[in-house]
Structure formats: structure tokens, C-alpha cells
Design a protein around this motif. Sequence first.
Motif, PDB file in Angstrom:
ATOM      1  N   ARG A  95      -1.174 -12.754   1.796  1.00 12.80           N
ATOM      2  CA  ARG A  95      -0.591 -12.865   3.560  1.00 12.80           C
ATOM      3  C   ARG A  95       0.781 -12.235   3.761  1.00 12.80           C
ATOM      4  O   ARG A  95       0.295 -11.790   5.690  1.00 12.80           O
ATOM      5  N   ARG A  96       1.038 -12.477   3.034  1.00 13.82           N
ATOM      6  CA  ARG A  96       2.199 -10.998   3.106  1.00 13.82           C
ATOM      7  C   ARG A  96       1.895  -9.762   3.506  1.00 13.82           C
ATOM      8  O   ARG A  96       2.927  -9.164   4.677  1.00 13.82           O
ATOM      9  N   LEU A  97       1.383  -9.034   2.827  1.00 14.87           N
ATOM     10  CA  LEU A  97       1.573  -7.842   2.812  1.00 14.87           C
ATOM     11  C   LEU A  97      -0.106  -6.759   3.950  1.00 14.87           C
ATOM     12  O   LEU A  97      -0.174  -6.277   3.655  1.00 14.87           O
ATOM     13  N   GLY A  98      -1.366  -7.802   3.641  1.00 11.00           N
ATOM     14  CA  GLY A  98      -2.425  -7.557   4.207  1.00 11.00           C
ATOM     15  C   GLY A  98      -2.992  -7.235   3.100  1.00 11.00           C
ATOM     16  O   GLY A  98      -3.815  -6.304   3.443  1.00 11.00           O
ATOM     17  N   VAL A  99      -2.400  -6.781   2.335  1.00  9.38           N
ATOM     18  CA  VAL A  99      -3.541  -6.482   1.238  1.00  9.38           C
ATOM     19  C   VAL A  99      -4.855  -7.733   1.317  1.00  9.38           C
ATOM     20  O   VAL A  99      -4.451  -8.716   0.425  1.00  9.38           O
ATOM     21  N   LYS A 100      -6.066  -7.428   0.413  1.00 10.44           N
ATOM     22  CA  LYS A 100      -7.085  -7.827   0.429  1.00 10.44           C
ATOM     23  C   LYS A 100      -7.607  -8.501  -0.904  1.00 10.44           C
ATOM     24  O   LYS A 100      -6.552  -8.130  -1.700  1.00 10.44           O
ATOM     25  N   GLU A 101      -7.735  -9.641  -0.612  1.00 11.54           N
ATOM     26  CA  GLU A 101      -8.135 -10.807  -1.726  1.00 11.54           C
ATOM     27  C   GLU A 101      -8.645 -10.303  -2.930  1.00 11.54           C
ATOM     28  O   GLU A 101      -9.660  -9.617  -2.437  1.00 11.54           O
ATOM     29  N   GLY A 102      -7.983 -10.023  -4.347  1.00 11.30           N
ATOM     30  CA  GLY A 102      -8.689  -9.631  -5.083  1.00 11.30           C
ATOM     31  C   GLY A 102      -8.267  -7.980  -5.618  1.00 11.30           C
ATOM     32  O   GLY A 102      -9.099  -7.707  -6.570  1.00 11.30           O
ATOM     33  N   THR A 103      -7.391  -7.781  -4.411  1.00  5.23           N
ATOM     34  CA  THR A 103      -7.211  -6.103  -5.502  1.00  5.23           C
ATOM     35  C   THR A 103      -6.412  -6.172  -6.242  1.00  5.23           C
ATOM     36  O   THR A 103      -5.645  -7.250  -6.838  1.00  5.23           O
ATOM     37  N   ILE A 104      -6.311  -5.547  -7.471  1.00  8.44           N
ATOM     38  CA  ILE A 104      -6.041  -4.976  -8.640  1.00  8.44           C
ATOM     39  C   ILE A 104      -4.833  -4.273  -8.656  1.00  8.44           C
ATOM     40  O   ILE A 104      -5.276  -3.293  -8.181  1.00  8.44           O
ATOM     41  N   LEU A 105      -3.803  -5.028  -9.254  1.00 10.36           N
ATOM     42  CA  LEU A 105      -2.701  -4.233  -8.938  1.00 10.36           C
ATOM     43  C   LEU A 105      -2.555  -3.179  -9.658  1.00 10.36           C
ATOM     44  O   LEU A 105      -2.870  -3.492 -11.299  1.00 10.36           O
ATOM     45  N   GLU A 106      -1.664  -1.824  -9.997  1.00  3.84           N
ATOM     46  CA  GLU A 106      -1.726  -1.395 -10.844  1.00  3.84           C
ATOM     47  C   GLU A 106      -0.170  -1.095 -11.855  1.00  3.84           C
ATOM     48  O   GLU A 106      -1.570  -0.833 -12.992  1.00  3.84           O
TER      49      GLU A 106
END
Length: 241
Positions: free
Chosen positions: A102-113
Motif C-alpha cells: 500500500r505504501r510503496l505501490g509494489v505488487k503483492e507477491g513480489t519477492i524482495l531480493e
Amino acid sequence: METTLIYEGKAKNVYSSDEPNVLRLEYLDQATALNGKKKDVVKGKGELNNQITSLIFSELSKQSISNHWIKILSKNEQLVKKVKIIPLEVVLRNVAAGSFTRRLGVKEGTILEHPIIEFYYKDDLLDDPFINDEHIAYLSLASKDELAYIKSETLKINNALIKIFDDIDVTLVDFKLEFGKDANGAIILSDEVTPDTCRLWDKSTRTSLDKDIYRKDLGNIIPIYQEILSRLKNKGEDKDV
Ligand code: TMP
């Protein structure tokens, strides 16, 4: 046992015990979200979380990760070391979800490096605001060295938890930890590690096996928490063989 209620929490009550440096925690049949604005009685939840966090903390102890857990006392009670809680919620994220999306607009489920650690100031009146290292120093919540230690322990705990959940076909998306200082001033992992404080996704179906079911009004959490407990128990039995 003569004991007094020391603190009434949202998910558990804290009592004194016969020993000065030991507390008794009573896990409650209560679910809350939105900092307590949404609240319901959920029969059976206390027992499940008491058992789940006990299994996880005892596994962490085996891996030399110091924590407050001593032993289970009854279905919904456990003994823990007395600590002074550091008023920080330490969140670690492996996969984007929840407030991060919600805060960063990153798609749910994106694996963080790399895992991302965030801090929130534990203060109900302020709604647990998001803070950084400089706010922590300004508010004297932890020294630089203490904060570095908390971060390195959180990364170690993440590795241990990823393995525990991977073994039961669950992805550890994110979680929240709390640390406290024991009688000797040592910083140790405290509070709980349960589906209330972790996002857990089933590896094959990608469905939530955690409190998001309650937060999003998706159904009854009891069978889901039971599923996590029974998978952890079965895995433990396999290991004992
Ligand atoms: P968030 O995406 O809502 O910030 O939550 C991140 C993780 O922290 C998630 O696993 C749920 C957990 N959490 C708590 O245990 N207590 C809280 O008060 C909040 C806000 C999150």
C-alpha cells in the motif's frame, strides 16, 4: 500460585509468578486488527497460539537464538523470562504484502531480493507510527549498538523461521518481532511468533494461513491456525524419529 495481573494486552495477559524473574503469559481467545479497532472473541485461538509460539521458540532455542520462552504451563499459559520490552515493532519482509504494497505501490507477491527490515514505534495512542534509525536514536529507544544487534538477530531469526516454515510447505512472507531486556540487560527475542504476527502463504495454493483471514473478513481463522499447528507438530514428530 499467588500471582498478580501486571499487564492486559490485546492477545495475552501478563502475570507475575513465584519467581521474581519469571512471568506467566495467558493467551486469550481474542482477535484484534486495526490497532484494536476491530475486535472479536475467537474461541480456541489462545490455545493454538500458545502451542504454535512454544513450538517455534523451542526450535529457535535449539538453534541458540536467545528468547524469553521457558515452558508451556497449560493449554493457554506459558512461563517466560521477565524482560523490559523495547517499544519497537521490528518487521521483516521477504515478499511484498500488506502495508508495504500500500505504501510503496509494489505488487503483492513480489519477492524482495534482500529482506527488508522496518521499525514501528510501539505506542497505541500514536497508532504505532513507522520510524527509522534516527527516530529510534532521538527517542532513546535503543543505542546504535543495540539496534545493530536487533537487526542482526532479526536476520538470523528470519533464516531460522524461513527453514521452519519451508519444511511445512509454507512461505514466510513477513513477520513482526519484539525484543526485551532481561534481568542481566541482555536483549532477547520476546512476545510471540504466531499466525497473528507472521504472513504465511501455503506454497502450493498461495492462500493465506494467518491473521489476514481475519483482517480481510475472509472466514474463520481457527481451522487455519489448527492447520499450521498440526503441520508443525507432524514435522516435529518426523524429526524425533
Ligand atoms: P503490515 O504489512 O501490516 O505492516 O504487517 C507486517 C507484518 O507485521 C505482518 O506479518 C503482520 C505483522 N504485524 C503485527 O504482528 N502487528 C501489528 O500491529 C502490525 C501492524 C503488523
